[in-house]
Design an enzyme around this catalytic site. Structure first.
Site, PDB file in Angstrom:
ATOM      1  CD1 TRP A  86     -53.598  35.070  47.852  1.00  0.00           C
ATOM      2  CD2 TRP A  86     -53.371  32.952  48.543  1.00  0.00           C
ATOM      3  NE1 TRP A  86     -53.816  35.054  49.214  1.00  0.00           N
ATOM      4  CE2 TRP A  86     -53.692  33.758  49.675  1.00  0.00           C
ATOM      5  CE3 TRP A  86     -53.185  31.579  48.732  1.00  0.00           C
ATOM      6  CZ2 TRP A  86     -53.815  33.236  50.950  1.00  0.00           C
ATOM      7  CZ3 TRP A  86     -53.323  31.062  50.007  1.00  0.00           C
ATOM      8  CH2 TRP A  86     -53.631  31.877  51.107  1.00  0.00           C
ATOM      9  CE  LYS A 122     -52.221  26.262  42.942  1.00  0.00           C
ATOM     10  NZ  LYS A 122     -53.649  25.857  43.118  1.00  0.00           N
ATOM     11  CG  ASP A 333     -57.592  10.321  72.726  1.00  0.00           C
ATOM     12  OD1 ASP A 333     -58.397  10.132  73.645  1.00  0.00           O
ATOM     13  OD2 ASP A 333     -57.874  10.155  71.515  1.00  0.00           O
ATOM     14  CD  GLU A 387     -58.684   7.374  76.225  1.00  0.00           C
ATOM     15  OE1 GLU A 387     -59.855   7.687  76.452  1.00  0.00           O
ATOM     16  OE2 GLU A 387     -58.178   7.401  75.095  1.00  0.00           O
TER      17      GLU A 387
END
Length: 669
Positions: A86, A122, A333, A387
């Protein structure tokens, strides 16, 4: 001066003639965008290959991993994760002239990418830096303690598909809308494999030929029903691994069932930690800037469909699901929200101006056209469903005819009508003519998926159709030997409502998981307001499996109904031909693809020797009776009788006994 060629959409609806220029411009806008894409990438399909360039991809030839990210306003990007402790200093990315950042991580480098590995990127903008999930990440994992999401880099899938014999050719779509997490009876979250092994066999036995699966794309909040998507390329890890999803689709195909994904391209979650919001720090990357980029009703972010990179992201997503997971199509949707800058909120679509003049988002329409073009290039028989509650003309017409290119639209007015009727009208006040108009009224050459209820009607604050009909009596009177008038009425109408909706309301039919057997109550996902309970976020299969309960009657009727729809090609046939409308006796009779449908909605009137006109002479047999004892009926219709047509001055007629609150289907023999 050469006369302009008339557009087919306008030929079929002359009321659209004043909008010839608008529709022509819409078609031109699409053609120009498609040409731009071709010039940029060679073709639409090649353009929609962003997921093989952006994100994390393994290069077998170079022996290492490429990571690329579009973040034009960012000042710096670094890939961080388990593989490098990290540490943001170990894998900084470099930026090209197009705002794309990239890095190659060789297998023999000091800190090679290991799999599986948790990762983030990052992103620096000015003095601020944020740890984000890569936009094209294909797996996102939530820490069970901190609830923090991280991207996951997994080995390349070695899943071996077994669906080569599946042929996608759905002419009579009978769709089972479902949610993997709430599909089990246990109070918890179901998995892809549990659904494949335990629920798919039920669906196949029932006769559905499509499943429409909700909540596939990763979403941080389970209770959003999957509609606040954070990671568009990642199957939701709460249900299992990507290969587990492949297994589900594979198993469905082996059972002859097509798989449609409930896809969310109308908006995205506003969360910064998990999603795309303000990714490069500009507030104007994937989404519109400021108020235009925020949906107040949904508390979510709105895509900027004018940007080439956003189009590539979304179209690549469509290709990704079709190819990587063998999905057969999509239910889009929130299309109404996409089509208009006002998102359809507080607007009555009472004039054609509303579809073509002020407030229409041309970039969104173009994206939908491109999406449909892409789907049908990759899978010519792929299924796309819109939809849309606005009724946009041409939604389900080919782009070449002036349309947007969808195959079907959802008949959203049908369930609303049934709920309104059950809430506000007594049975004796039901209008047969109004019922016919609601069921049969749809745009010429535009196919509709009919349904009496979907997940929308079952959500907390509302309840299932069965519960509207029978309410609390379902807790006490669902034993087969229990005679209860409320439940008797409910079961009779439940069967009739579903049959008339399926046979009259469209060119496809949809049912929400469990409602085929009259699932009681409502759907409510775990949340603070219910003490994070799963009690109403599950399906009680034990109810329909219990031979002593009336749920089996409804389930068996549903299966018989689907069988007749399929065997007689009812859904793919021309629209119904009205034969008889009788307000006093509450009788509707119509013909569709040579079957005669007889409905008597009257609460009391049973009419012997009921005569009505039929199109063809001959003998007719009852092939389905809602009053059959095997479906909880009273056996008032003798299905052994052959009805012989007679001749009268206007042609041919039949005479039948039509009992109250029954439906029957007759076939010429």
């Amino acid at each position: 001066m050469a006369q302009k060629k008339e557009i087919q959409l306008i030929k079929d609806d002359p009321w659209l003639s004043p909008y010839q220029e608008d529709i022509s411009q819409r078609m031109k806008f699409f053609r120009e965008r498609l040409e731009e894409i071709g010039n940029l990438s060679g073709s639409l399909i090649e353009f929609a290959d962003g997921h093989h360039y952006f994100g994390l991809n393994y290069d077998k030839k170079e022996k290492g991993w490429w990571y690329r990210e579009w973040a034009p306003a960012a000042d710096g990007l670094s890939l961080i994760g388990d593989f490098n402790g990290w540490n943001a200093e170990r894998h900084p990315l470099t930026q090209d002239e197009n705002g794309v950042w990239g890095i190659f991580i060789a297998d023999d480098s000091e800190y090679p990418m290991t799999t599986p590995s948790l990762v983030k990127v990052k992103v620096q903008n000015g003095l601020a830096d944020r740890d984000r999930l890569p936009a094209y990440i294909q797996s996102a994992i939530q820490d069970p303690k901190s609830y923090d999401f991280s991207g996951e880099v997994s080995p390349v899938s070695k899943y071996k598909w077994k669906d080569a014999k599946f042929k996608l050719d759905v002419k009579n779509p009978m769709i089972y809308e479902c949610h993997v997490g709430m599909a089990q009876e246990k109070e918890g979250v179901g998995t892809f494999r549990e659904f494949a092994d335990l629920i798919l066999p039920r669906i196949a036995k029932q006769g559905y030929n499509c499943i429409q699966v909700m909540a596939i794309q990763e979403h941080p909040y389970y209770g959003s029903f999957g509609y606040h998507v954070s990671n568009f390329f990642a199957p939701s890890s709460r249900f299992g691994t990507p290969d587990d999803l492949r297994y589900l689709v594979d198993q469905a195909h082996q059972k002859g069932i097509a798989v449609i994904m409930d896809a969310v391209y109308s908006h995205a979650v506003k969360n910064i930690a998990e999603g795309l919001n303000d990714f490069d720090g500009s507030d104007n990357q994937y989404f519109h800037k400021g108020g235009r980029g925020y949906h107040t009703g949904w508390d979510s972010k709105l895509f900027d469909y004018s940007r080439t990179e956003v189009l590539q992201f979304l179209l690549s997503n469509i290709r990704y699901w079709l190819e990587e997971f063998h999905f057969d199509g999509f239910r889009f949707d929130g299309v109404t929200s996409m089509l208009y800058h006002h998102h359809g909120e507080g607007v009555g679509f009472d004039h054609y101006d509303k579809y073509f003049k002020e407030g229409v988002d041309w970039d969104a329409i173009c994206f939908l056209q491109l999406a449909n073009e892409l789907i049908h290039k990759i899978k010519p028989n792929g299924i796309s469903i819109a939809e849309d509650m606005s009724g946009m003309p041409g939604m389900c017409r080919p782009i070449s005819e002036g349309g947007i290119g969808f195959d079907y639209r959802l008949g959203m007015g049908l369930p609303d009508y049934w709920i309104k009727l059950l809430k506000h009208s007594s049975d004796e006040n039901w209008s047969m003519n109004e019922l016919w108009d609601v069921m049969a009224n749809r745009r010429y050459k535009e196919k509709t998926i009919a349904y009496a209820e979907s997940h929308d009607q079952a959500l907390v604050g509302d309840k299932s159709l069965a519960f509207w009909l029978m309410d609390k009596e379902m807790y006490w009177h669902m034993s087969k030997d229990d005679k209860d008038l409320v439940v008797e009425r409910g079961i009779a109408l439940h069967k009739m409502i579903r049959l008339i909706t399926a046979s009259l309301g469209g060119e496809g039919y949809l049912n929400f998981i469990g409602n085929e057997f009259g699932h009681p109550e409502w759907v409510d996902f775990p949340r603070e307001g219910n003490d994070w309970s799963y009690k109403y976020a599950r399906r009680q299969w034990s109810l329909v499996d219990n031979e002593d309960l009336k749920y089996q009657w409804l389930n068996d009727f549903d299966r018989a109904m689907l069988s007749i729809l399929a065997e007689n090609d009812i859904l793919s046939a021309l629209t119904a031909n009205q034969l008889n409308m009788d307000e006093s006796n509450k009788v509707i009779i119509f013909e569709r693809n040579h079957l005669i449908f007889v409905f008597n909605f009257h609460p009391e009137n049973s009419v012997p020797d009921y005569k009505f006109h039929i199109p063809k002479n001959g003998n007719y047999q009852v092939i389905l009776s809602s009053d059959d004892p095997v479906f909880g009926g009273h056996d008032r219709i003798d299905t052994s009788i052959t009805y012989q047509a007679s001749t009268y001055e206007h042609g041919h007629q039949l005479a039948v006994y039509t009992p109250s609150r029954t439906a029957m289907v007759l076939k010429r023999v």
